[in-house]
Design an enzyme around this catalytic site. Structure first.
Site, PDB file in Angstrom:
ATOM      1  N   SER A  19       6.316  48.274 -33.202  1.00  0.00           N
ATOM      2  CA  SER A  19       7.774  48.429 -33.362  1.00  0.00           C
ATOM      3  C   SER A  19       8.265  47.354 -34.320  1.00  0.00           C
ATOM      4  O   SER A  19       7.561  46.352 -34.566  1.00  0.00           O
ATOM      5  CB  SER A  19       8.424  48.238 -31.988  1.00  0.00           C
ATOM      6  N   TYR A  64      10.572  44.786 -23.787  1.00  0.00           N
ATOM      7  CA  TYR A  64      10.082  45.725 -24.808  1.00  0.00           C
ATOM      8  C   TYR A  64       9.543  44.937 -26.005  1.00  0.00           C
ATOM      9  O   TYR A  64       8.448  45.223 -26.507  1.00  0.00           O
ATOM     10  CB  TYR A  64      11.229  46.653 -25.212  1.00  0.00           C
TER      11      TYR A  64
HETATM   12  P1  NDP Z   1      10.754  59.329 -26.782  1.00  0.00           P
HETATM   13  O1  NDP Z   1      11.595  58.788 -25.688  1.00  0.00           O
HETATM   14  O2  NDP Z   1      11.293  60.402 -27.633  1.00  0.00           O
HETATM   15  O3  NDP Z   1       9.350  59.841 -26.207  1.00  0.00           O
HETATM   16  C1  NDP Z   1       8.618  59.027 -25.332  1.00  0.00           C
HETATM   17  C2  NDP Z   1       7.371  59.785 -24.906  1.00  0.00           C
HETATM   18  O4  NDP Z   1       6.631  58.952 -24.025  1.00  0.00           O
HETATM   19  C3  NDP Z   1       7.691  61.070 -24.178  1.00  0.00           C
HETATM   20  O5  NDP Z   1       6.755  62.049 -24.543  1.00  0.00           O
HETATM   21  C4  NDP Z   1       7.528  60.687 -22.711  1.00  0.00           C
HETATM   22  O6  NDP Z   1       7.128  61.851 -21.973  1.00  0.00           O
HETATM   23  C5  NDP Z   1       6.388  59.656 -22.806  1.00  0.00           C
HETATM   24  N1  NDP Z   1       6.385  58.695 -21.707  1.00  0.00           N
HETATM   25  C6  NDP Z   1       7.314  57.771 -21.393  1.00  0.00           C
HETATM   26  N2  NDP Z   1       6.954  57.089 -20.294  1.00  0.00           N
HETATM   27  C7  NDP Z   1       5.752  57.619 -19.907  1.00  0.00           C
HETATM   28  C8  NDP Z   1       4.875  57.362 -18.830  1.00  0.00           C
HETATM   29  N3  NDP Z   1       5.136  56.427 -17.901  1.00  0.00           N
HETATM   30  N4  NDP Z   1       3.732  58.079 -18.745  1.00  0.00           N
HETATM   31  C9  NDP Z   1       3.449  59.033 -19.651  1.00  0.00           C
HETATM   32  N5  NDP Z   1       4.239  59.323 -20.706  1.00  0.00           N
HETATM   33  C10 NDP Z   1       5.387  58.624 -20.811  1.00  0.00           C
HETATM   34  O7  NDP Z   1      10.328  58.052 -27.625  1.00  0.00           O
HETATM   35  P2  NDP Z   1       9.793  57.884 -29.130  1.00  0.00           P
HETATM   36  O8  NDP Z   1       9.121  59.115 -29.581  1.00  0.00           O
HETATM   37  O9  NDP Z   1      10.873  57.308 -29.910  1.00  0.00           O
HETATM   38  O10 NDP Z   1       8.728  56.720 -28.907  1.00  0.00           O
HETATM   39  C11 NDP Z   1       7.319  56.894 -29.030  1.00  0.00           C
HETATM   40  C12 NDP Z   1       6.697  55.531 -29.233  1.00  0.00           C
HETATM   41  O11 NDP Z   1       7.193  54.960 -30.443  1.00  0.00           O
HETATM   42  C13 NDP Z   1       7.027  54.530 -28.122  1.00  0.00           C
HETATM   43  O12 NDP Z   1       5.914  53.716 -27.867  1.00  0.00           O
HETATM   44  C14 NDP Z   1       8.143  53.710 -28.723  1.00  0.00           C
HETATM   45  O13 NDP Z   1       8.228  52.424 -28.153  1.00  0.00           O
HETATM   46  C15 NDP Z   1       7.697  53.663 -30.183  1.00  0.00           C
HETATM   47  N6  NDP Z   1       8.749  53.338 -31.112  1.00  0.00           N
HETATM   48  C16 NDP Z   1       9.854  54.164 -31.279  1.00  0.00           C
HETATM   49  C17 NDP Z   1      10.837  53.819 -32.177  1.00  0.00           C
HETATM   50  C18 NDP Z   1      12.059  54.666 -32.415  1.00  0.00           C
HETATM   51  O14 NDP Z   1      12.939  54.235 -33.190  1.00  0.00           O
HETATM   52  N7  NDP Z   1      12.189  55.843 -31.830  1.00  0.00           N
HETATM   53  C19 NDP Z   1      10.765  52.593 -32.964  1.00  0.00           C
HETATM   54  C20 NDP Z   1       9.581  51.818 -32.708  1.00  0.00           C
HETATM   55  C21 NDP Z   1       8.623  52.186 -31.827  1.00  0.00           C
HETATM   56  P3  NDP Z   1       7.445  62.066 -20.412  1.00  0.00           P
HETATM   57  O15 NDP Z   1       8.797  61.509 -20.158  1.00  0.00           O
HETATM   58  O16 NDP Z   1       7.328  63.540 -20.227  1.00  0.00           O
HETATM   59  O17 NDP Z   1       6.361  61.323 -19.695  1.00  0.00           O
END
Ligand code: NDP
Length: 260
Positions: free
Chosen positions: A149, A162
């Site tokens: 990130s 985070y």
């Molecule tokens: P979203 O919230 O859109 O998606 C998160 C995903 O993670 C979902 O598919 C969710 O599915 C899954 N998830 C969350 N918690 C769990 C868990 N305990 N077990 C299994 N699956 C889990 O987030 P993003 O797509 O934005 O983020 C994806 C990655 O990118 C993350 O690591 C985030 O920190 C990182 N990131 C994102 C940024 C942004 O600007 N969006 C910037 C920098 C990094 P479900 O709830 O069905 O389990």
């Protein structure tokens, strides 16, 4: 005969994407599927898992979706085994699952939020990589891609756990890269800038964050938020033979945010 295959071709490879049912993970799953990889999506929401599975089937690659909470550490080894049993092997692991609680800082942040954030991002990345790498070592090849990130670099005042977890991801990526290099396993991270997903909805939609949102756009040379699909190409590259001599890096995909 000249070799005409693309260095980005993932045909015959099996990729696991945690949190692959929406946002960045879904884009990575679909991007890798279009490059030919068989895909296993591991996430909690069964309906969303079903939806992405249908999209993967339409692309035409072997695929599966497994209900998994990455914080349930006793289930992670079984999940890796289930993918191997269904799809035959593991070539690529994308540790993407993530969530964030905006607590405002350490004065407000509870130990419970700290624990769940560490478990989701750092513990799960460690454990899933450990179990997948054991299988990759046997086949003498593999790619592990971790989601870092901008808060891997900059102070995350509003979301300290985070930021700490994402800082740790960079160091874990380097440690694993050094350890696994002689097994022909490359370990890299992607550091997305500000991307339009559910994770960042609060910052984009809440009136409380209007000034913060303006700061993001002012600081991003590309002058826009990123889309989830902006991350998929970098992930395909780091999963492919085109990146075989790259390991231990954190690649910013951020419209220039980190250099500004
Ligand atoms: P979203 O919230 O859109 O998606 C998160 C995903 O993670 C979902 O598919 C969710 O599915 C899954 N998830 C969350 N918690 C769990 C868990 N305990 N077990 C299994 N699956 C889990 O987030 P993003 O797509 O934005 O983020 C994806 C990655 O990118 C993350 O690591 C985030 O920190 C990182 N990131 C994102 C940024 C942004 O600007 N969006 C910037 C920098 C990094 P479900 O709830 O069905 O389990």
């Amino acid at each position: 005969m000249p070799n005409t295959s693309s260095p980005f071709d993932l045909s015959g490879h099996v990729a696991i994407i945690t949190g692959g049912n929406r946002g960045i993970g879904r884009s990575i799953a679909l991007g890798m599927a279009r490059a030919g990889a068989a895909i296993a999506v591991l996430a909690r929401n069964k309906e969303k898992n079903k939806q992405v599975l249908a999209e993967l089937k339409e692309i035409g690659v072997p695929s599966m979706a497994l209900h998994l909470d990455v914080t349930a550490r006793e289930t992670l080894s079984e999940a890796i085994d289930a993918v191997k049993a269904d799809l035959g092997r593991i070539d690529i692991l994308v540790n993407n699952a993530g969530s964030v609680s905006v607590t405002g800082g350490i004065l407000n942040e509870s130990p419970e939020v700290w624990d769940i954030t560490m478990a989701t991002h750092l513990d799960a990345t460690f454990l899933l990589s450990k179990y997948a790498a054991a299988s990759m070592v046997k086949q003498n090849s593999g790619k592990i891609i971790n989601l870092a990130s901008m808060y891997s670099y900059f102070g995350a005042k509003l979301v300290p756990s985070y930021g700490a977890a994402k800082g740790g991801i960079v160091q874990l990526t380097k440690a694993m890269a050094v350890e696994l290099a002689t097994h022909n396993i490359q370990v890299n991270a992607i550091a997305p800038g500000w991307i339009v997903t559910e994770l960042t909805e609060l910052v984009r939609e809440s009136p409380d964050y209007i000034e913060f949102n303006k700061m993001i756009l002012a600081r991003t040379p590309a002058a826009r938020w990123g889309e989830a699909d902006d991350i998929a190409g970098a992930a395909v590259f780091l999963a492919s033979s085109a990146s075989d001599f790259i390991t231990g890096i954190t690649l910013p995909v951020d419209g220039g945010y980190s250099v500004c």
